[in-house]
Design a protein around this motif. Structure first.
Motif, PDB file in Angstrom:
ATOM      1  N   THR A  15       1.073  -1.295  -0.012  1.00  0.00           N
ATOM      2  CA  THR A  15       0.088   0.198  -0.043  1.00  0.00           C
ATOM      3  C   THR A  15       0.945   1.319   0.015  1.00  0.00           C
ATOM      4  N   ARG A  16       2.216   0.987  -0.234  1.00  0.00           N
ATOM      5  CA  ARG A  16       2.960   2.431  -0.275  1.00  0.00           C
ATOM      6  C   ARG A  16       3.820   2.277  -1.653  1.00  0.00           C
ATOM      7  N   PHE A  17       4.500   3.696  -2.006  1.00  0.00           N
ATOM      8  CA  PHE A  17       5.269   3.772  -3.104  1.00  0.00           C
ATOM      9  C   PHE A  17       6.731   3.671  -2.804  1.00  0.00           C
ATOM     10  N   LEU A  26      19.707   1.750  -9.239  1.00  0.00           N
ATOM     11  CA  LEU A  26      19.249   0.299  -9.206  1.00  0.00           C
ATOM     12  C   LEU A  26      17.804   0.112  -8.757  1.00  0.00           C
ATOM     13  N   ARG A  27      17.227   0.848  -8.084  1.00  0.00           N
ATOM     14  CA  ARG A  27      16.056   0.566  -7.396  1.00  0.00           C
ATOM     15  C   ARG A  27      15.026   1.395  -8.368  1.00  0.00           C
ATOM     16  N   GLY A  28      15.214   2.116  -9.439  1.00  0.00           N
ATOM     17  CA  GLY A  28      14.367   2.678 -10.155  1.00  0.00           C
ATOM     18  C   GLY A  28      13.844   1.850 -11.302  1.00  0.00           C
ATOM     19  N   ARG A  45       5.915  12.087  -8.666  1.00  0.00           N
ATOM     20  CA  ARG A  45       4.404  12.098  -9.304  1.00  0.00           C
ATOM     21  C   ARG A  45       4.344  11.055 -10.579  1.00  0.00           C
ATOM     22  N   MET A  46       5.604  10.690 -11.314  1.00  0.00           N
ATOM     23  CA  MET A  46       5.579   9.946 -12.136  1.00  0.00           C
ATOM     24  C   MET A  46       5.577   8.417 -11.728  1.00  0.00           C
ATOM     25  N   GLU A  47       6.413   8.244 -10.771  1.00  0.00           N
ATOM     26  CA  GLU A  47       6.146   7.051 -10.108  1.00  0.00           C
ATOM     27  C   GLU A  47       5.000   6.370  -9.723  1.00  0.00           C
TER      28      GLU A  47
END
Length: 369
Positions: A15-17, A26-28, A45-47
């Motif tokens: 339930t989280r971003f 490496l996490r993107g 915003r894009m994520e």
């Protein structure tokens, strides 16, 4: 009286971003690397937009896989919270199945990412027999020292007073039409990626083995040592290990070959040793037991079983002809299927995403003696 029991790793029901990809590439996600993003606020915003869009497709497919399994009781892995599970069940499963899994159980475990094991149950079986919840117990706080399971193979990463389970061993007692059944819901230590010349599976084997030994210890302590195997219990979940695999070679153009390989050491030998429990999926043909496709480019590719329903000796004997179903319709198109096993994928399945999960649900119908 029959009850359908299943297991499914539904892969990151969160339930989280996660915005850490802005500072750590490496996490993107790969799609955001296609765009020039000027600041962290724009990245967030894009994520958010990317995740919301992908998640809706993914959870429709996850729900389709659970609906196809049609289990009366299903053990789930990688669930963040009961709130997340309730939102998923109401917003997705309910639309496909109607009233279904009103009973849901989750206790927060030890995972650093906050993903837990959970169990959902109907109020009755398909035959109308009541499914009665009796009790639940967590073993998340159990340490190596308590069970006498610390040994030198663990010394590089663990201490005697550390907790054994990376998530939990969730123990749930139910009655099916008045007859007792105990469910052990698991998600064992993951196999890390190879690093610094070390095989990730081998490096993490001692901890998974300790977890499996702890589960067996819990069962034998409760039901009485050598007599435990005759009791009504199942061990369900993502074991993150295998006792055999299908090694894949070739290509789509040339044709794939699938070569069975057995005999490697496995943490799961703890369960199969001396007939303590039976891997129900082993009742399927040798090349048709897989629940996950693993690949590191073309260097390493195989199909293997990571998702298990282990039957006690008593349950196995009472159900000699019961063979589990494996629901593979939610697998992405990148997964190569052995000859004769291909299935019609769910609508909107992609090459590698969206998908129902990287795992397949496993479900078996059992008579409870």
């Amino acid at each position: 009286m029959a009850v359908r029991i299943g297991t499914f790793n539904i892969e990151n029901l969160l339930t989280r971003f996660d915005f850490t990809g802005f500072r750590n590439q490496l996490r993107g996600d790969r799609v955001l690397r296609l765009y020039a993003i000027g600041n962290e606020a724009a990245y967030q915003r894009m994520e958010e937009a990317r995740m919301i869009s992908l998640t809706d497709d993914t959870r429709q497919l996850t729900a389709l896989a659970i609906a196809e399994a049609d289990a009366d009781i299903i053990c789930l892995q990688e669930v963040e919270s009961l709130e997340a599970l309730n939102a998923f069940e109401f917003g997705y499963l309910y639309r496909m199945m109607g009233e279904g899994y009103r009973q849901k159980y989750l206790i927060e475990g030890n995972d650093s990412r906050g993903i837990d094991v959970a169990v959902m149950m109907r109020e009755t079986t398909r035959d109308g027999e009541p499914i009665e919840f009796v009790g639940i117990r967590t073993h998340a706080t159990t340490t190596f020292q308590e069970f006498g399971l610390f040994d030198p193979s663990l010394a590089d990463t663990e201490k005697p007073d550390d907790k054994i389970f990376r998530r939990d061993c969730l123990e749930i007692d139910v009655r099916i039409g008045g007859r007792p059944l105990t469910i052990y819901a698991l998600h064992l230590k993951s196999m890390n990626s190879p690093r610094d010349g070390l095989d990730g599976r081998v490096a993490t084997m001692p901890l998974r083995t300790a977890e499996a030994r702890a589960v067996r210890h819990i069962i034998e302590a409760r039901f009485g040592g050598e007599h435990a195997a005759a009791k009504n219990f199942v061990i369900c979940g993502d074991m993150n290990d295998y006792q055999e695999k299908l090694v894949i070679s070739g290509s789509k153009r040339e044709g794939f070959t699938f070569t069975p390989m057995r005999g490697e050491q496995s943490a799961l030998d703890v369960f199969s040793a001396d007939g303590f429990a039976e891997n129900a999926v082993a009742r399927r043909p040798e090349n048709d037991r897989w629940t996950l496709f693993h690949a590191r480019g073309l260097i390493e590719r195989h199909l293997c079983q990571l998702d298990y329903i282990w039957l006690s000796r008593g349950l196995a004997a009472a159900n000699p002809k019961a063979v589990p179903d494996i629901i593979r319709n939610g697998q992405p198109y990148r997964t190569p299927f052995p000859p004769g096993q291909d299935v019609e994928r769910f609508p909107r399945i992609g090459w590698d995403r969206p998908k129902a999960s990287d795992h397949c649900p496993v479900v078996i119908e059992l008579e409870i003696p």
